[in-house]
Design a protein around this motif. Structure first.
Motif, PDB file in Angstrom:
ATOM      1  N   ALA A   1       4.040   5.238   4.122  1.00  0.00           N
ATOM      2  CA  ALA A   1       3.405   4.453   5.185  1.00  0.00           C
ATOM      3  C   ALA A   1       4.208   3.191   5.491  1.00  0.00           C
ATOM      4  O   ALA A   1       4.352   2.795   6.651  1.00  0.00           O
ATOM      5  N   LEU A   2       4.745   2.556   4.458  1.00  0.00           N
ATOM      6  CA  LEU A   2       5.563   1.363   4.661  1.00  0.00           C
ATOM      7  C   LEU A   2       6.834   1.695   5.436  1.00  0.00           C
ATOM      8  O   LEU A   2       7.253   0.942   6.324  1.00  0.00           O
ATOM      9  N   VAL A   3       7.458   2.820   5.119  1.00  0.00           N
ATOM     10  CA  VAL A   3       8.647   3.249   5.856  1.00  0.00           C
ATOM     11  C   VAL A   3       8.303   3.519   7.321  1.00  0.00           C
ATOM     12  O   VAL A   3       9.019   3.102   8.234  1.00  0.00           O
ATOM     13  N   LEU A   4       7.210   4.232   7.547  1.00  0.00           N
ATOM     14  CA  LEU A   4       6.789   4.540   8.919  1.00  0.00           C
ATOM     15  C   LEU A   4       6.498   3.269   9.704  1.00  0.00           C
ATOM     16  O   LEU A   4       6.905   3.127  10.861  1.00  0.00           O
TER      17      LEU A   4
ATOM     18  N   VAL B   1      -3.560  -4.865   4.118  1.00  0.00           N
ATOM     19  CA  VAL B   1      -2.943  -6.191   4.197  1.00  0.00           C
ATOM     20  C   VAL B   1      -1.433  -6.100   4.014  1.00  0.00           C
ATOM     21  O   VAL B   1      -0.673  -6.815   4.694  1.00  0.00           O
ATOM     22  N   VAL B   2      -0.970  -5.202   3.140  1.00  0.00           N
ATOM     23  CA  VAL B   2       0.474  -5.041   2.953  1.00  0.00           C
ATOM     24  C   VAL B   2       1.128  -4.545   4.240  1.00  0.00           C
ATOM     25  O   VAL B   2       2.150  -5.083   4.691  1.00  0.00           O
ATOM     26  N   LEU B   3       0.547  -3.516   4.855  1.00  0.00           N
ATOM     27  CA  LEU B   3       1.113  -2.978   6.094  1.00  0.00           C
ATOM     28  C   LEU B   3       1.144  -4.027   7.194  1.00  0.00           C
ATOM     29  O   LEU B   3       2.149  -4.200   7.896  1.00  0.00           O
ATOM     30  N   VAL B   4       0.041  -4.739   7.369  1.00  0.00           N
ATOM     31  CA  VAL B   4      -0.029  -5.754   8.409  1.00  0.00           C
ATOM     32  C   VAL B   4       0.904  -6.917   8.095  1.00  0.00           C
ATOM     33  O   VAL B   4       1.683  -7.369   8.952  1.00  0.00           O
ATOM     34  N   GLY B   5       0.854  -7.409   6.876  1.00  0.00           N
ATOM     35  CA  GLY B   5       1.636  -8.585   6.517  1.00  0.00           C
ATOM     36  C   GLY B   5       3.127  -8.358   6.584  1.00  0.00           C
ATOM     37  O   GLY B   5       3.870  -9.164   7.172  1.00  0.00           O
ATOM     38  N   VAL B   6       3.585  -7.240   6.027  1.00  0.00           N
ATOM     39  CA  VAL B   6       5.028  -6.978   6.005  1.00  0.00           C
ATOM     40  C   VAL B   6       5.556  -6.709   7.408  1.00  0.00           C
ATOM     41  O   VAL B   6       6.614  -7.217   7.795  1.00  0.00           O
ATOM     42  N   THR B   7       4.838  -5.886   8.202  1.00  0.00           N
ATOM     43  CA  THR B   7       5.325  -5.616   9.557  1.00  0.00           C
ATOM     44  C   THR B   7       5.260  -6.860  10.432  1.00  0.00           C
ATOM     45  O   THR B   7       6.097  -7.047  11.318  1.00  0.00           O
ATOM     46  N   TYR B   8       4.297  -7.734  10.203  1.00  0.00           N
ATOM     47  CA  TYR B   8       4.197  -9.000  10.936  1.00  0.00           C
ATOM     48  C   TYR B   8       5.397  -9.893  10.617  1.00  0.00           C
ATOM     49  O   TYR B   8       6.079 -10.413  11.522  1.00  0.00           O
ATOM     50  N   LEU B   9       5.699 -10.044   9.327  1.00  0.00           N
ATOM     51  CA  LEU B   9       6.817 -10.900   8.920  1.00  0.00           C
ATOM     52  C   LEU B   9       8.138 -10.379   9.470  1.00  0.00           C
ATOM     53  O   LEU B   9       8.958 -11.145   9.997  1.00  0.00           O
ATOM     54  N   PHE B  10       8.353  -9.070   9.377  1.00  0.00           N
ATOM     55  CA  PHE B  10       9.633  -8.540   9.842  1.00  0.00           C
ATOM     56  C   PHE B  10       9.690  -8.413  11.356  1.00  0.00           C
ATOM     57  O   PHE B  10      10.784  -8.347  11.930  1.00  0.00           O
TER      58      PHE B  10
ATOM     59  N   GLY C   1       1.639  -8.280  18.263  1.00  0.00           N
ATOM     60  CA  GLY C   1       1.560  -7.026  19.010  1.00  0.00           C
ATOM     61  C   GLY C   1       2.482  -5.954  18.479  1.00  0.00           C
ATOM     62  O   GLY C   1       2.285  -4.762  18.767  1.00  0.00           O
ATOM     63  N   GLU C   2       3.494  -6.341  17.696  1.00  0.00           N
ATOM     64  CA  GLU C   2       4.442  -5.372  17.154  1.00  0.00           C
ATOM     65  C   GLU C   2       4.049  -4.873  15.768  1.00  0.00           C
ATOM     66  O   GLU C   2       4.764  -4.067  15.180  1.00  0.00           O
ATOM     67  N   ILE C   3       2.940  -5.361  15.234  1.00  0.00           N
ATOM     68  CA  ILE C   3       2.416  -4.791  13.986  1.00  0.00           C
ATOM     69  C   ILE C   3       2.070  -3.331  14.249  1.00  0.00           C
ATOM     70  O   ILE C   3       1.553  -2.976  15.302  1.00  0.00           O
ATOM     71  N   ALA C   4       2.373  -2.467  13.305  1.00  0.00           N
ATOM     72  CA  ALA C   4       2.208  -1.014  13.499  1.00  0.00           C
ATOM     73  C   ALA C   4       0.734  -0.630  13.377  1.00  0.00           C
ATOM     74  O   ALA C   4       0.318   0.029  12.413  1.00  0.00           O
ATOM     75  N   TRP C   5      -0.065  -1.004  14.393  1.00  0.00           N
ATOM     76  CA  TRP C   5      -1.507  -0.802  14.306  1.00  0.00           C
ATOM     77  C   TRP C   5      -1.890   0.673  14.227  1.00  0.00           C
ATOM     78  O   TRP C   5      -2.818   1.043  13.506  1.00  0.00           O
ATOM     79  N   SER C   6      -1.213   1.546  14.984  1.00  0.00           N
ATOM     80  CA  SER C   6      -1.555   2.973  14.930  1.00  0.00           C
ATOM     81  C   SER C   6      -1.293   3.545  13.547  1.00  0.00           C
ATOM     82  O   SER C   6      -2.051   4.383  13.049  1.00  0.00           O
ATOM     83  N   THR C   7      -0.229   3.070  12.909  1.00  0.00           N
ATOM     84  CA  THR C   7       0.060   3.512  11.544  1.00  0.00           C
ATOM     85  C   THR C   7      -0.986   2.993  10.569  1.00  0.00           C
ATOM     86  O   THR C   7      -1.422   3.707   9.662  1.00  0.00           O
TER      87      THR C   7
ATOM     88  N   ILE D   1      -3.165   5.548   8.227  1.00  0.00           N
ATOM     89  CA  ILE D   1      -3.121   5.519   6.761  1.00  0.00           C
ATOM     90  C   ILE D   1      -4.461   5.133   6.170  1.00  0.00           C
ATOM     91  O   ILE D   1      -4.962   5.760   5.229  1.00  0.00           O
ATOM     92  N   CYS D   2      -5.077   4.102   6.728  1.00  0.00           N
ATOM     93  CA  CYS D   2      -6.355   3.632   6.169  1.00  0.00           C
ATOM     94  C   CYS D   2      -7.452   4.674   6.350  1.00  0.00           C
ATOM     95  O   CYS D   2      -8.304   4.849   5.465  1.00  0.00           O
TER      96      CYS D   2
END
Length: 462
Positions: free
Chosen positions: A419-422, A58-67, A314-320, A324-325
């Protein structure tokens, strides 16, 4: 062959296949978790999924979505320009500003991943605009977070000092803090020198009244290659770490005053800035989950300005996220079947205290590169108690060495911070950036535990 050894060998095979066949390592790790968990550890699906990092997902999805929304409406452009004005155009100071900012956040009580989640997207957007190595900027953010991570009032510091007190070991809150601060400051200094810091100083100052960065204004990236102008796509030059810098598209109707002047605020940008401040306040002031808060704020912005936000999902880092998961789910299987405890107890039984100490530092570094830093410290410090009680090893130095070894490796792309940086890096070749982070993480794992042991354990501090 013991089940624990089988699980370690399977992890090595996953790394080899992912490296040689360009298969997503996360997908391989999910398959490995299923195979090892079912056939070796006798776990059912619930036992396997127990290691799935739902909070990190949720952190990866939420933060990349917001930014992604912030990038779409130009808010990150505005923040980058504001940062340049703050340092009077000295681009070389920005990596240190980001280092100090994340360090200050963790020192006053922010959880390290929360601080990185807040700062990394802004820092890496700046790196893209000004052709700075994303590896330099990303690692400065992570090492900054760890530099402040063991202050007496920080989360990490409070937990480790509590473990030390519970185990009846002598401790030094200030010594622990200074060990982490100095170690990360030294590493950051080396990174700055190696990854292009000297070239950034050589650039001097850039104009603080225009929206264009040096790469956009001169058409030349940090590596000397020609780049395309604003709004014309991706540049072809190479940055200081070999990553192709990308010119950020400038929207004349919103980004400029028509004369190349400063980036201006629009209602969407003002709302996005308020959302980013709200994220910081919610996470640091009210201890709310960073991922859930970011998703909620992104949904509000998407509802108000759907045109800017339409492509953000679509710009959420899905491959990342998959990578990580998947890897952390497999690590969860290792923890469930006792592989990590097995390795730690094997080392703890060695009769040579100094050798056992350096091996524990390496176990802490290796495991922490894939799992919780605090969790591994909580397991390893008690394992060190028997030979610390013999008096041949100083407890203060040993605890500090374990703390440094287990946290500096958070630059690994498999750790939460890495992972957050990537995920936060815009307009980069993610596979290449992933390999850079993995190689750098490997260097840290190989070198830092030995240095920490040599400096903190061998002299017998405490």
């Amino acid at each position: 062959m013991s089940p624990e050894l089988v699980s370690i060998l399977v992890l090595v095979v996953v790394f080899v296949i992912a490296t040689t066949r360009s298969v997503n390592m996360g997908a391989l790790a999910f398959a490995a978790a299923f195979g090892v968990g079912t056939l070796v550890a006798d776990l059912d699906a619930d036992g396997i999924f127990a290691g799935f990092p739902g909070d990190l997902f949720v952190v990866l999805v939420g933060v990349t979505y917001l930014f992604a929304i912030a990038r779409a409406n130009g808010t990150t452009d505005w923040l980058v320009h504001a940062a340049v004005r703050l340092v009077r155009g000295r681009v070389a100071l920005i990596p240190w500003v980001m280092f100090a900012l994340t360090g200050a956040l963790t020192a006053i009580g922010a959880v390290s991943p929360a601080a990185v989640a807040i700062v990394a997207p802004i820092a890496l957007s700046f790196a893209t605009r000004y052709a700075i190595s994303p590896l330099l900027m990303g690692t400065m953010v992570v090492h900054g977070a760890q530099a402040g991570g063991f202050s007496p009032i920080s989360i990490y510091g409070s937990i480790v000092n509590g473990i030390v007190e519970r185990e009846g070991l002598p401790g030094s809150e200030v010594g622990l803090f200074l060990a982490s601060l100095i170690a990360n400051l030294l590493i950051a200094s080396v990174l700055f020198a190696v990854l292009g810091g000297r070239k950034l100083w050589a650039r001097g100052s850039v104009p603080v009244d225009g929206a264009a960065g040096p790469a956009e204004a001169s058409g030349t990236g940090a590596g000397g290659g020609a780049e395309k102008g604003p709004g014309k796509g991706t540049g072809t030059g190479t940055g200081t770490a070999g990553t192709a810098p990308t010119a950020v598209a400038v929207r004349p109707d919103q980004d400029s005053d028509g004369t190349g002047g400063a980036t201006r605020l629009t209602p969407a940008r003002i709302a996005t800035l308020v959302a980013l401040v709200a994220l910081v306040v919610a996470v640091l002031g009210f201890d709310l989950d960073a991922g859930l808060t970011a998703v909620s704020l992104a949904v509000v912005l998407s509802t108000a300005w759907p045109d800017d936000s339409r492509r953000a999902v679509g710009e959420i880092a899905w491959s990342t996220v998959l990578l990580i998961c998947g890897v952390l789910t497999y690590v969860g299987v290792l923890e469930e079947m006792g592989t990590i405890t097995w390795a730690g107890e094997g080392v703890g039984g060695i009769g040579v205290p100094l050798l056992a100490a350096v091996l524990l530092c390496y176990i802490g570094a290796i495991v922490s590169a894939f799992a919780s830093s605090v969790g591994i410290m909580g397991a390893l410090i008690p394992l060190a108690v028997p030979f610390l009680a013999q008096g041949e090893i100083g407890a203060v130095g040993m605890v500090a060495a374990l703390a440094v070894s287990a946290t500096v490796v958070d630059v690994s792309p498999f750790s939460t911070n890495g992972a957050l940086v990537l995920a936060a890096a815009p307009d980069v070749d993610r596979e290449r950036f992933f390999r850079q982070l993995m190689v750098y993480g490997g260097i840290v794992v190989a070198a830092v535990p030995a240095l920490a042991w040599l400096v903190l354990v061998v002299p017998g501090f405490g």
